[in-house]
Design an enzyme around this catalytic site. Structure first.
Site, PDB file in Angstrom:
ATOM      1  N   ASN A   9       9.260  -6.791   3.802  1.00  0.00           N
ATOM      2  CA  ASN A   9       9.535  -8.217   4.014  1.00  0.00           C
ATOM      3  C   ASN A   9       9.794  -8.859   2.650  1.00  0.00           C
ATOM      4  O   ASN A   9       8.870  -9.069   1.877  1.00  0.00           O
ATOM      5  CB  ASN A   9       8.319  -8.856   4.707  1.00  0.00           C
ATOM      6  CG  ASN A   9       8.473 -10.357   4.857  1.00  0.00           C
ATOM      7  OD1 ASN A   9       9.559 -10.913   4.655  1.00  0.00           O
ATOM      8  ND2 ASN A   9       7.386 -11.026   5.211  1.00  0.00           N
ATOM      9  N   GLU A  97       3.197 -17.220   7.270  1.00  0.00           N
ATOM     10  CA  GLU A  97       3.789 -18.291   6.446  1.00  0.00           C
ATOM     11  C   GLU A  97       4.605 -19.246   7.311  1.00  0.00           C
ATOM     12  O   GLU A  97       4.672 -20.449   7.034  1.00  0.00           O
ATOM     13  CB  GLU A  97       4.628 -17.658   5.319  1.00  0.00           C
ATOM     14  CG  GLU A  97       3.720 -17.026   4.256  1.00  0.00           C
ATOM     15  CD  GLU A  97       4.262 -15.766   3.604  1.00  0.00           C
ATOM     16  OE1 GLU A  97       5.480 -15.532   3.656  1.00  0.00           O
ATOM     17  OE2 GLU A  97       3.449 -14.990   3.049  1.00  0.00           O
ATOM     18  N   GLY A 169      -0.527 -11.104   0.011  1.00  0.00           N
ATOM     19  CA  GLY A 169      -0.166 -11.524  -1.338  1.00  0.00           C
ATOM     20  C   GLY A 169      -1.368 -11.778  -2.245  1.00  0.00           C
ATOM     21  O   GLY A 169      -1.236 -12.328  -3.324  1.00  0.00           O
ATOM     22  N   SER A 207      -1.065  -6.774   1.401  1.00  0.00           N
ATOM     23  CA  SER A 207      -1.307  -6.066   0.138  1.00  0.00           C
ATOM     24  C   SER A 207      -1.222  -4.540   0.256  1.00  0.00           C
ATOM     25  O   SER A 207      -1.963  -3.810  -0.412  1.00  0.00           O
ATOM     26  CB  SER A 207      -2.646  -6.495  -0.475  1.00  0.00           C
ATOM     27  OG  SER A 207      -2.615  -7.876  -0.804  1.00  0.00           O
ATOM     28  N   GLY A 229       5.128  -7.928  -1.117  1.00  0.00           N
ATOM     29  CA  GLY A 229       5.382  -7.792  -2.557  1.00  0.00           C
ATOM     30  C   GLY A 229       5.877  -6.421  -2.982  1.00  0.00           C
ATOM     31  O   GLY A 229       6.857  -6.315  -3.738  1.00  0.00           O
TER      32      GLY A 229
HETATM   33  P1  PGA Z   1       2.070  -8.613   0.932  1.00  0.00           P
HETATM   34  O1  PGA Z   1       2.758  -9.399   2.147  1.00  0.00           O
HETATM   35  O2  PGA Z   1       2.339  -7.153   1.140  1.00  0.00           O
HETATM   36  O3  PGA Z   1       2.720  -9.155  -0.304  1.00  0.00           O
HETATM   37  O4  PGA Z   1       0.605  -8.914   1.004  1.00  0.00           O
HETATM   38  C1  PGA Z   1       2.762  -8.886   3.446  1.00  0.00           C
HETATM   39  C2  PGA Z   1       3.482  -9.818   4.374  1.00  0.00           C
HETATM   40  O5  PGA Z   1       3.357 -11.038   4.243  1.00  0.00           O
HETATM   41  O6  PGA Z   1       4.217  -9.362   5.277  1.00  0.00           O
END
Ligand code: PGA
Length: 248
Positions: A9, A97, A169, A207, A229
């Site tokens: 993503n 989000e 994140g 994460s 990320g």
């Molecule tokens: P992240 O995001 O791997 O940066 O924690 C995951 C996501 O929001 O799909």
């Protein structure tokens, strides 16, 4: 064990050049022999990404889909039919989000799921609790209330992504015990309440990195990962996909 599904993503990141470079690096790597892989790119770059992915096994995903399905006066919206036309195999729906910044709730998300399925785009419904809800011991109730829309669907062609908001994140990953508990609870809920539930895949997100991917993906009832990320770095994303490949 069934093939894992790994979706990157990109969120609101990349430009025309950097997105192309990322896709080219992924296409050139052995990722195409790995499990099912997708990239969820910003809407404005979907057409470019579809072009770059021609002949590749990597699938294209959007990050959202409109809750409206008919063409017309919905300024700024992108319908499921448009996403299909642009080459999307998947559409993220209800990412935390979107829930947080755009107040998306179950009514809108049910419409999005329905329109995506009808257009032949597999929706990936994202669910997950906040830290406060986890600490209050309400996480199962919260996730079940987000899953509730699935009992309204007649088709079972969708994917679920469990993403605890506190792990997105932040570098904080849910423990393997926490992941196993909730993934099993989600599957049981689906078996009791949703159609075609035996086919449902549940991804983990929050994460996920090259270093922790193998243990997360080896956890019972984890059918893949939604990676934020770490999907912006071709090497990291490739290593996550390779970790999934080892487990097939
Ligand atoms: P992240 O995001 O791997 O940066 O924690 C995951 C996501 O929001 O799909």
């Amino acid at each position: 064990m069934a093939d894992k599904l790994i979706i990157g993503n990109w969120k609101m990141n990349t430009r025309r050049d950097s997105g192309k470079a990322l896709i080219d690096a992924l296409s050139a790597s052995d990722i195409t022999n790995q499990p099912w892989v997708g990239v969820a790119v910003p809407t404005v770059y979907l057409a470019q990404a579809a072009e770059c992915l021609k002949g590749s096994r990597i699938a294209l995903s959007s990050q959202d889909v409109s809750r409206f399905d008919k063409d017309g006066a919905f300024t700024g919206e992108v319908s499921a039919a448009m996403l299909k036309d642009a080459g999307c195999a998947y559409a993220l729906v209800g990412h935390s989000e979107r829930r947080q910044y755009f107040a998306e709730g179950n009514d809108a998300l049910l419409s999005k799921m329905r329109h995506a399925i009808a257009a032949g785009v597999t929706p990936v419904l994202c669910v997950g609790e906040t830290l406060e809800e986890r600490e209050a011991g309400r996480y199962l109730d919260v996730v079940f209330s987000q899953l509730a829309i699935l009992s309204e669907l007649t088709a079972g062609d969708y994917v679920i992504a469990y993403e605890p908001v506190w792990a997105i994140g932040t570098g904080k990953v849910a423990s393997l015990e926490q992941i196993a508990e909730i993934h099993s609870a989600i599957k049981n809920w689906c078996l009791q309440n949703a159609k075609a539930s035996d086919k449902i895949r549940v991804l983990y997100g929050g994460s996920v990195k090259a270093e922790n991917a193998e243990s997360i993906l080896a956890t019972e009832n984890v059918d893949g990962a939604l990676v934020g990320g770490a999907s912006l770095d071709a090497d990291s994303f490739r290593m996550i996909c390779q970790a999934a490949g080892k487990l097939i």
